[in-house]
Design a protein around this motif. Structure first.
Motif, PDB file in Angstrom:
ATOM      1  N   TYR A   1     -12.233  -9.213 -11.602  1.00 18.17           N
ATOM      2  CA  TYR A   1     -12.865  -8.797 -10.354  1.00 18.17           C
ATOM      3  C   TYR A   1     -11.844  -8.426  -9.290  1.00 18.17           C
ATOM      4  N   GLY A   2     -10.580  -8.729  -9.559  1.00 18.66           N
ATOM      5  CA  GLY A   2      -9.500  -8.314  -8.667  1.00 18.66           C
ATOM      6  C   GLY A   2      -8.885  -6.989  -9.082  1.00 18.66           C
ATOM      7  N   GLY A   3      -9.398  -6.399 -10.155  1.00 19.76           N
ATOM      8  CA  GLY A   3      -8.900  -5.105 -10.596  1.00 19.76           C
ATOM      9  C   GLY A   3      -7.507  -5.166 -11.210  1.00 19.76           C
ATOM     10  N   LEU A   4      -7.126  -6.345 -11.703  1.00 26.01           N
ATOM     11  CA  LEU A   4      -5.805  -6.536 -12.277  1.00 26.01           C
ATOM     12  C   LEU A   4      -5.854  -6.435 -13.798  1.00 26.01           C
ATOM     13  N   PRO A   5      -4.696  -6.353 -14.452  1.00 31.62           N
ATOM     14  CA  PRO A   5      -4.685  -6.322 -15.918  1.00 31.62           C
ATOM     15  C   PRO A   5      -5.172  -7.646 -16.512  1.00 31.62           C
ATOM     16  N   LYS A   6      -5.583  -7.596 -17.772  1.00 31.05           N
ATOM     17  CA  LYS A   6      -5.999  -8.803 -18.482  1.00 31.05           C
ATOM     18  C   LYS A   6      -4.837  -9.772 -18.567  1.00 31.05           C
TER      19      LYS A   6
ATOM     20  N   LYS B   1     -13.820 -18.273  -4.027  1.00 33.05           N
ATOM     21  CA  LYS B   1     -13.488 -17.455  -5.200  1.00 33.05           C
ATOM     22  C   LYS B   1     -12.869 -16.128  -4.766  1.00 33.05           C
ATOM     23  N   TRP B   2     -13.430 -15.520  -3.723  1.00 35.37           N
ATOM     24  CA  TRP B   2     -12.897 -14.242  -3.253  1.00 35.37           C
ATOM     25  C   TRP B   2     -11.456 -14.419  -2.768  1.00 35.37           C
ATOM     26  N   ASP B   3     -11.178 -15.523  -2.093  1.00 37.71           N
ATOM     27  CA  ASP B   3      -9.820 -15.791  -1.636  1.00 37.71           C
ATOM     28  C   ASP B   3      -8.870 -15.914  -2.832  1.00 37.71           C
ATOM     29  N   GLN B   4      -9.331 -16.549  -3.902  1.00 36.68           N
ATOM     30  CA  GLN B   4      -8.510 -16.666  -5.111  1.00 36.68           C
ATOM     31  C   GLN B   4      -8.231 -15.286  -5.709  1.00 36.68           C
ATOM     32  N   ILE B   5      -9.231 -14.441  -5.715  1.00 35.02           N
ATOM     33  CA  ILE B   5      -9.066 -13.071  -6.228  1.00 35.02           C
ATOM     34  C   ILE B   5      -8.009 -12.332  -5.405  1.00 35.02           C
ATOM     35  N   LEU B   6      -8.105 -12.436  -4.082  1.00 31.35           N
ATOM     36  CA  LEU B   6      -7.141 -11.742  -3.224  1.00 31.35           C
ATOM     37  C   LEU B   6      -5.742 -12.326  -3.376  1.00 31.35           C
ATOM     38  N   LYS B   7      -5.646 -13.640  -3.559  1.00 30.46           N
ATOM     39  CA  LYS B   7      -4.331 -14.285  -3.776  1.00 30.46           C
ATOM     40  C   LYS B   7      -3.720 -13.832  -5.096  1.00 30.46           C
ATOM     41  N   ALA B   8      -4.551 -13.641  -6.122  1.00 26.94           N
ATOM     42  CA  ALA B   8      -4.050 -13.156  -7.413  1.00 26.94           C
ATOM     43  C   ALA B   8      -3.511 -11.738  -7.255  1.00 26.94           C
ATOM     44  N   ARG B   9      -4.197 -10.928  -6.465  1.00 25.82           N
ATOM     45  CA  ARG B   9      -3.710  -9.564  -6.214  1.00 25.82           C
ATOM     46  C   ARG B   9      -2.380  -9.611  -5.465  1.00 25.82           C
TER      47      ARG B   9
ATOM     48  N   MET C   1      -6.324   0.440 -12.596  1.00 27.69           N
ATOM     49  CA  MET C   1      -6.201  -0.487 -11.459  1.00 27.69           C
ATOM     50  C   MET C   1      -6.390   0.230 -10.130  1.00 27.69           C
ATOM     51  N   ASN C   2      -6.049   1.511 -10.093  1.00 29.15           N
ATOM     52  CA  ASN C   2      -6.144   2.279  -8.845  1.00 29.15           C
ATOM     53  C   ASN C   2      -7.584   2.503  -8.393  1.00 29.15           C
ATOM     54  N   ASP C   3      -8.545   2.259  -9.288  1.00 29.88           N
ATOM     55  CA  ASP C   3      -9.958   2.437  -8.934  1.00 29.88           C
ATOM     56  C   ASP C   3     -10.507   1.267  -8.123  1.00 29.88           C
ATOM     57  N   TRP C   4      -9.778   0.144  -8.062  1.00 25.50           N
ATOM     58  CA  TRP C   4     -10.301  -1.075  -7.452  1.00 25.50           C
ATOM     59  C   TRP C   4     -10.407  -0.966  -5.935  1.00 25.50           C
ATOM     60  N   THR C   5     -11.512  -1.467  -5.421  1.00 23.85           N
ATOM     61  CA  THR C   5     -11.704  -1.724  -3.991  1.00 23.85           C
ATOM     62  C   THR C   5     -12.433  -3.062  -3.914  1.00 23.85           C
ATOM     63  N   PRO C   6     -12.400  -3.732  -2.764  1.00 28.57           N
ATOM     64  CA  PRO C   6     -13.153  -4.986  -2.652  1.00 28.57           C
ATOM     65  C   PRO C   6     -14.635  -4.807  -2.990  1.00 28.57           C
ATOM     66  N   GLU C   7     -15.199  -3.676  -2.593  1.00 28.14           N
ATOM     67  CA  GLU C   7     -16.620  -3.423  -2.876  1.00 28.14           C
ATOM     68  C   GLU C   7     -16.862  -3.302  -4.383  1.00 28.14           C
ATOM     69  N   ILE C   8     -15.949  -2.638  -5.077  1.00 27.94           N
ATOM     70  CA  ILE C   8     -16.083  -2.498  -6.527  1.00 27.94           C
ATOM     71  C   ILE C   8     -15.926  -3.858  -7.202  1.00 27.94           C
ATOM     72  N   GLY C   9     -14.972  -4.659  -6.757  1.00 27.55           N
ATOM     73  CA  GLY C   9     -14.785  -5.998  -7.320  1.00 27.55           C
ATOM     74  C   GLY C   9     -16.046  -6.844  -7.190  1.00 27.55           C
TER      75      GLY C   9
ATOM     76  N   TYR D   1      -0.171 -12.053  -5.549  1.00 25.11           N
ATOM     77  CA  TYR D   1       0.836 -12.509  -6.508  1.00 25.11           C
ATOM     78  C   TYR D   1       1.267 -11.342  -7.400  1.00 25.11           C
ATOM     79  N   TYR D   2       0.302 -10.579  -7.873  1.00 26.94           N
ATOM     80  CA  TYR D   2       0.599  -9.444  -8.758  1.00 26.94           C
ATOM     81  C   TYR D   2       1.459  -8.408  -8.033  1.00 26.94           C
ATOM     82  N   GLU D   3       1.143  -8.140  -6.776  1.00 26.17           N
ATOM     83  CA  GLU D   3       1.919  -7.168  -6.004  1.00 26.17           C
ATOM     84  C   GLU D   3       3.362  -7.629  -5.825  1.00 26.17           C
ATOM     85  N   ASP D   4       3.552  -8.946  -5.632  1.00 28.65           N
ATOM     86  CA  ASP D   4       4.897  -9.501  -5.440  1.00 28.65           C
ATOM     87  C   ASP D   4       5.683  -9.589  -6.749  1.00 28.65           C
ATOM     88  N   GLU D   5       5.019 -10.026  -7.822  1.00 25.37           N
ATOM     89  CA  GLU D   5       5.707 -10.339  -9.082  1.00 25.37           C
ATOM     90  C   GLU D   5       5.495  -9.299 -10.190  1.00 25.37           C
TER      91      GLU D   5
END
Length: 99
Positions: free
Chosen positions: A89-94, A40-48, A17-25, A50-54
């Motif tokens: 594309y958000g660099g998060l786990p499956k 779609k990009w906004d959804q990706i960032l919102k998922a990130r 996950m540490n390899d992720w950047t917006p450009e890589i996504g 959410y993941y950071e919070d939860e």
């Protein structure tokens, strides 16, 4: 300008996950033939966010509520189970369970 995509698993998720950047996504989506618009990009960032919070990938029902969008519209937009590409594309786990 070409972005080098870090190593991914068989499903296309980053191994770290540490390899992720917006450009890589964005480069991963492009390589997979997926067009990422601003919504779609906004959804990706919102998922990130959410993941950071939860510290967990949200199921689609919770995610739709979290971003204030209709679950059916999110499915239509992605033409597939939306949490898979959103997390990939958000660099998060499956995601697990219903996606």
């Amino acid at each position: 300008m070409s972005v080098e995509i870090p190593e991914r698993d068989g499903d296309g998720y980053l191994l770290s996950m540490n390899d992720w950047t917006p450009e890589i996504g964005r480069a991963m989506a492009e390589e997979d033939g997926i067009e990422i618009d601003d919504v779609k990009w906004d959804q990706i960032l919102k998922a990130r966010e959410y993941y950071e919070d939860e510290n967990v990938v949200p199921p689609i029902r919770k995610f739709a509520k979290y971003i204030g969008q209709d679950q059916k519209e999110i499915f239509k937009m992605w033409k597939t189970g939306p949490m898979k590409p959103i997390t990939k594309y958000g660099g998060l786990p499956k995601p697990t369970g219903c996606v």
